[in-house]
Design a protein around this motif. Structure first.
Motif, PDB file in Angstrom:
ATOM      1  N   ALA A 194     -50.242  -4.743  16.010  1.00 48.46           N
ATOM      2  CA  ALA A 194     -49.634  -3.182  15.550  1.00 48.46           C
ATOM      3  C   ALA A 194     -48.511  -4.396  14.559  1.00 48.46           C
ATOM      4  O   ALA A 194     -47.946  -3.592  13.567  1.00 48.46           O
ATOM      5  N   ARG A 195     -48.063  -5.337  15.869  1.00 47.34           N
ATOM      6  CA  ARG A 195     -46.292  -5.894  14.922  1.00 47.34           C
ATOM      7  C   ARG A 195     -47.134  -6.414  12.976  1.00 47.34           C
ATOM      8  O   ARG A 195     -45.788  -6.140  12.493  1.00 47.34           O
ATOM      9  N   LEU A 196     -47.685  -7.142  13.071  1.00 48.62           N
ATOM     10  CA  LEU A 196     -48.608  -7.846  11.757  1.00 48.62           C
ATOM     11  C   LEU A 196     -48.997  -6.818  11.423  1.00 48.62           C
ATOM     12  O   LEU A 196     -49.004  -7.094  10.094  1.00 48.62           O
ATOM     13  N   GLU A 197     -49.224  -5.603  11.540  1.00 49.90           N
ATOM     14  CA  GLU A 197     -49.745  -4.669  10.847  1.00 49.90           C
ATOM     15  C   GLU A 197     -48.682  -3.837   9.217  1.00 49.90           C
ATOM     16  O   GLU A 197     -49.203  -3.583   9.136  1.00 49.90           O
ATOM     17  N   LYS A 198     -47.914  -3.564  10.854  1.00 48.25           N
ATOM     18  CA  LYS A 198     -46.613  -3.525   9.793  1.00 48.25           C
ATOM     19  C   LYS A 198     -45.826  -4.726   8.912  1.00 48.25           C
ATOM     20  O   LYS A 198     -45.553  -3.718   7.904  1.00 48.25           O
ATOM     21  N   VAL A 199     -46.155  -5.022   9.527  1.00 47.17           N
ATOM     22  CA  VAL A 199     -44.945  -6.939   8.422  1.00 47.17           C
ATOM     23  C   VAL A 199     -46.444  -6.691   6.848  1.00 47.17           C
ATOM     24  O   VAL A 199     -45.645  -6.671   6.440  1.00 47.17           O
ATOM     25  N   THR A 200     -47.373  -6.647   7.088  1.00 45.41           N
ATOM     26  CA  THR A 200     -48.026  -7.030   5.852  1.00 45.41           C
ATOM     27  C   THR A 200     -47.963  -5.647   5.224  1.00 45.41           C
ATOM     28  O   THR A 200     -48.098  -6.127   3.901  1.00 45.41           O
ATOM     29  N   ALA A 201     -47.911  -4.421   5.401  1.00 44.22           N
ATOM     30  CA  ALA A 201     -48.139  -2.798   4.991  1.00 44.22           C
ATOM     31  C   ALA A 201     -46.519  -3.417   3.775  1.00 44.22           C
ATOM     32  O   ALA A 201     -47.058  -2.753   3.336  1.00 44.22           O
ATOM     33  N   GLY A 202     -45.328  -3.860   4.373  1.00 43.03           N
ATOM     34  CA  GLY A 202     -44.903  -3.414   3.711  1.00 43.03           C
ATOM     35  C   GLY A 202     -44.623  -4.650   2.735  1.00 43.03           C
ATOM     36  O   GLY A 202     -43.931  -4.505   2.159  1.00 43.03           O
ATOM     37  N   LEU A 203     -45.504  -6.035   3.461  1.00 49.21           N
ATOM     38  CA  LEU A 203     -45.110  -6.815   2.016  1.00 49.21           C
ATOM     39  C   LEU A 203     -46.159  -6.539   0.881  1.00 49.21           C
ATOM     40  O   LEU A 203     -45.671  -7.173  -0.569  1.00 49.21           O
ATOM     41  N   ALA A 204     -47.477  -5.262   1.576  1.00 44.09           N
ATOM     42  CA  ALA A 204     -48.270  -4.888  -0.344  1.00 44.09           C
ATOM     43  C   ALA A 204     -47.312  -4.118  -0.534  1.00 44.09           C
ATOM     44  O   ALA A 204     -47.977  -3.872  -1.750  1.00 44.09           O
ATOM     45  N   ASP A 205     -46.762  -3.336   0.203  1.00 41.34           N
ATOM     46  CA  ASP A 205     -45.813  -2.441  -0.540  1.00 41.34           C
ATOM     47  C   ASP A 205     -44.839  -2.557  -1.476  1.00 41.34           C
ATOM     48  O   ASP A 205     -44.635  -1.675  -3.174  1.00 41.34           O
ATOM     49  N   GLN A 206     -44.851  -3.951  -1.598  1.00 38.15           N
ATOM     50  CA  GLN A 206     -43.941  -4.386  -3.392  1.00 38.15           C
ATOM     51  C   GLN A 206     -44.607  -4.372  -4.711  1.00 38.15           C
ATOM     52  O   GLN A 206     -46.226  -6.090  -3.810  1.00 38.15           O
ATOM     53  N   PRO A 207     -43.953  -5.011  -4.868  1.00 39.47           N
ATOM     54  CA  PRO A 207     -44.576  -4.847  -6.161  1.00 39.47           C
ATOM     55  C   PRO A 207     -45.027  -6.531  -6.894  1.00 39.47           C
ATOM     56  O   PRO A 207     -43.858  -7.441  -7.066  1.00 39.47           O
ATOM     57  N   GLY A 208     -45.944  -6.472  -7.433  1.00 40.26           N
ATOM     58  CA  GLY A 208     -46.070  -8.397  -8.183  1.00 40.26           C
ATOM     59  C   GLY A 208     -46.496  -9.625  -7.017  1.00 40.26           C
ATOM     60  O   GLY A 208     -46.444 -10.036  -7.748  1.00 40.26           O
ATOM     61  N   TRP A 209     -46.465  -9.084  -6.163  1.00 37.13           N
ATOM     62  CA  TRP A 209     -47.400 -10.378  -5.177  1.00 37.13           C
ATOM     63  C   TRP A 209     -49.145 -10.920  -5.620  1.00 37.13           C
ATOM     64  O   TRP A 209     -49.515 -11.650  -5.344  1.00 37.13           O
ATOM     65  N   GLU A 210     -49.518  -9.968  -6.376  1.00 38.90           N
ATOM     66  CA  GLU A 210     -50.986  -9.673  -6.678  1.00 38.90           C
ATOM     67  C   GLU A 210     -51.404 -10.587  -8.608  1.00 38.90           C
ATOM     68  O   GLU A 210     -50.880 -10.201  -8.613  1.00 38.90           O
ATOM     69  N   GLY A 211     -51.570 -12.581  -7.332  1.00 38.66           N
ATOM     70  CA  GLY A 211     -52.203 -12.680  -9.297  1.00 38.66           C
ATOM     71  C   GLY A 211     -53.407 -13.188  -9.038  1.00 38.66           C
ATOM     72  O   GLY A 211     -54.186 -12.426  -8.587  1.00 38.66           O
ATOM     73  N   PRO A 212     -53.901 -13.998 -10.372  1.00 37.21           N
ATOM     74  CA  PRO A 212     -55.452 -14.136 -10.223  1.00 37.21           C
ATOM     75  C   PRO A 212     -56.401 -14.270  -9.378  1.00 37.21           C
ATOM     76  O   PRO A 212     -56.975 -13.991  -8.597  1.00 37.21           O
ATOM     77  N   LEU A 213     -55.410 -15.450  -8.282  1.00 35.41           N
ATOM     78  CA  LEU A 213     -56.340 -16.157  -7.269  1.00 35.41           C
ATOM     79  C   LEU A 213     -56.320 -15.155  -6.294  1.00 35.41           C
ATOM     80  O   LEU A 213     -57.108 -14.978  -5.144  1.00 35.41           O
ATOM     81  N   ASP A 214     -55.473 -13.953  -6.000  1.00 29.44           N
ATOM     82  CA  ASP A 214     -54.888 -13.591  -5.371  1.00 29.44           C
ATOM     83  C   ASP A 214     -56.387 -12.277  -5.141  1.00 29.44           C
ATOM     84  O   ASP A 214     -56.937 -12.048  -4.302  1.00 29.44           O
ATOM     85  N   ARG A 215     -56.777 -11.652  -6.555  1.00 29.74           N
ATOM     86  CA  ARG A 215     -57.120 -10.480  -6.773  1.00 29.74           C
ATOM     87  C   ARG A 215     -59.168 -11.200  -6.829  1.00 29.74           C
ATOM     88  O   ARG A 215     -59.786 -11.130  -6.008  1.00 29.74           O
ATOM     89  N   LEU A 216     -59.446 -12.807  -7.200  1.00 24.93           N
ATOM     90  CA  LEU A 216     -60.807 -13.026  -6.964  1.00 24.93           C
ATOM     91  C   LEU A 216     -61.073 -12.941  -5.304  1.00 24.93           C
ATOM     92  O   LEU A 216     -61.895 -12.657  -5.153  1.00 24.93           O
ATOM     93  N   VAL A 217     -59.709 -13.688  -4.355  1.00 28.07           N
ATOM     94  CA  VAL A 217     -60.420 -14.052  -2.781  1.00 28.07           C
ATOM     95  C   VAL A 217     -60.631 -12.890  -2.304  1.00 28.07           C
ATOM     96  O   VAL A 217     -61.081 -12.112  -1.789  1.00 28.07           O
ATOM     97  N   LEU A 218     -59.426 -11.908  -2.712  1.00 29.53           N
ATOM     98  CA  LEU A 218     -59.528 -11.020  -2.492  1.00 29.53           C
ATOM     99  C   LEU A 218     -60.875  -9.918  -2.257  1.00 29.53           C
ATOM    100  O   LEU A 218     -61.410  -9.408  -1.529  1.00 29.53           O
ATOM    101  N   THR A 219     -61.663  -9.520  -3.491  1.00 29.19           N
ATOM    102  CA  THR A 219     -62.650  -9.390  -3.887  1.00 29.19           C
ATOM    103  C   THR A 219     -63.751 -10.409  -3.462  1.00 29.19           C
ATOM    104  O   THR A 219     -64.497  -8.714  -2.942  1.00 29.19           O
ATOM    105  N   GLU A 220     -63.456 -11.117  -2.947  1.00 30.66           N
ATOM    106  CA  GLU A 220     -65.046 -12.172  -2.623  1.00 30.66           C
ATOM    107  C   GLU A 220     -65.288 -11.850  -1.238  1.00 30.66           C
ATOM    108  O   GLU A 220     -65.908 -11.800  -0.790  1.00 30.66           O
ATOM    109  N   ALA A 221     -63.594 -11.805  -0.471  1.00 26.96           N
ATOM    110  CA  ALA A 221     -63.627 -11.408   0.741  1.00 26.96           C
ATOM    111  C   ALA A 221     -64.378  -9.952   0.779  1.00 26.96           C
ATOM    112  O   ALA A 221     -65.050 -10.062   2.560  1.00 26.96           O
ATOM    113  N   CYS A 222     -63.874  -9.232   0.711  1.00 25.54           N
ATOM    114  CA  CYS A 222     -64.016  -7.837   1.032  1.00 25.54           C
ATOM    115  C   CYS A 222     -66.170  -7.507   0.545  1.00 25.54           C
ATOM    116  O   CYS A 222     -66.851  -6.700   1.502  1.00 25.54           O
TER     117      CYS A 222
END
Length: 233
Positions: free
Chosen positions: A177-205
């Motif tokens: 649960a602590r890891l989820e909280k930390v990750t949610a905080g980072l995901a709320d910050q803008p500008g972290w999604e680069g091209p490789l992030d989008r590719l990997v996350l899309t394929e991971a889904c």
């Protein structure tokens, strides 16, 4: 597992474990073969620790903030490092010079966040994971000869993949649960999604049978898999 205070030895042990977990999560998310994850005692203890340093470090940080008045906990000058190392207040001349700083900010550093960022942004670790990402993606995505010239995955993407693959049995629910909280905080910050992030996350889904990811809500249901997590792949 009882909570503990943050310590350097705890952070160093957790860094190795979170890198292993991130590497396995990335491979699994791209349908690559993975080895089982063993216990994660340091990472679990880190996530269950109180998000503050030992008292001695707190005292020195307070002393330095009083003297330095700099905006972030990021000592960069030899004088700042010397004061932090000694635990002593600066002398009269140093105090006169340092009072020229006009922006006091006694911000407490986020020790767990800092440890995870250090673990997942080291150059050697990123080089290895870029190769893993390329091997997994080239079977699923068309690349020009030589592969893509892409920036490495962000810390946020690694943490999302860890959560999406499910909680290993070696990590208690409270730590997860602590890891989820930390990750949610980072995901709320803008500008972290680069091209490789989008590719990997899309394929991971696709591989993990998730709905398409949305940067506004990405921690998601995969974090609740519990006992069906990576250890049982």
């Amino acid at each position: 597992m009882a909570s503990s205070y943050f310590s350097t030895s705890l952070a160093l042990g957790a860094i190795g474990e979170v890198r292993s977990l991130a590497t396995v999560s990335l491979a699994r998310s791209l349908d690559e073969p993975v080895n089982p994850i063993v216990d994660l005692p340091y990472l679990s203890a880190l996530l269950l620790s109180e998000d503050r340093p030992p008292r001695g470090v707190v005292r020195r940080v307070w002393q330095m903030n009083q003297a330095m008045q700099f905006a972030e906990f990021a000592p960069v000058t030899s004088l700042q490092h010397r004061i932090l190392a000694s635990g002593l207040r600066p002398g009269p001349l140093e105090q006169v010079v340092l009072r020229l700083h006009k922006s006091p900010s006694p911000t407490t550093p986020k020790w767990i966040d800092a440890t995870l960022r250090s673990a997942l942004s080291a150059p050697d670790f990123l080089r290895g994971t870029q190769m893993t990402a390329y091997r997994g993606l080239r079977r699923r995505v068309f690349f020009a000869p030589g592969g893509p010239a892409l920036d490495p995955l962000s810390v946020t993407s690694f943490l999302l993949l860890i959560l999406w693959c499910g909680r290993p049995t070696g990590i208690p629910p409270q730590a997860w649960a602590r890891l989820e909280k930390v990750t949610a905080g980072l995901a709320d910050q803008p500008g972290w999604e680069g091209p490789l992030d989008r590719l990997v996350l899309t394929e991971a889904c696709k591989v993990l049978d998730r709905e398409e990811w949305d940067s506004r809500d990405m921690v998601g249901a995969g974090a609740e898999e519990g006992e069906k997590g990576i250890e049982h792949v």
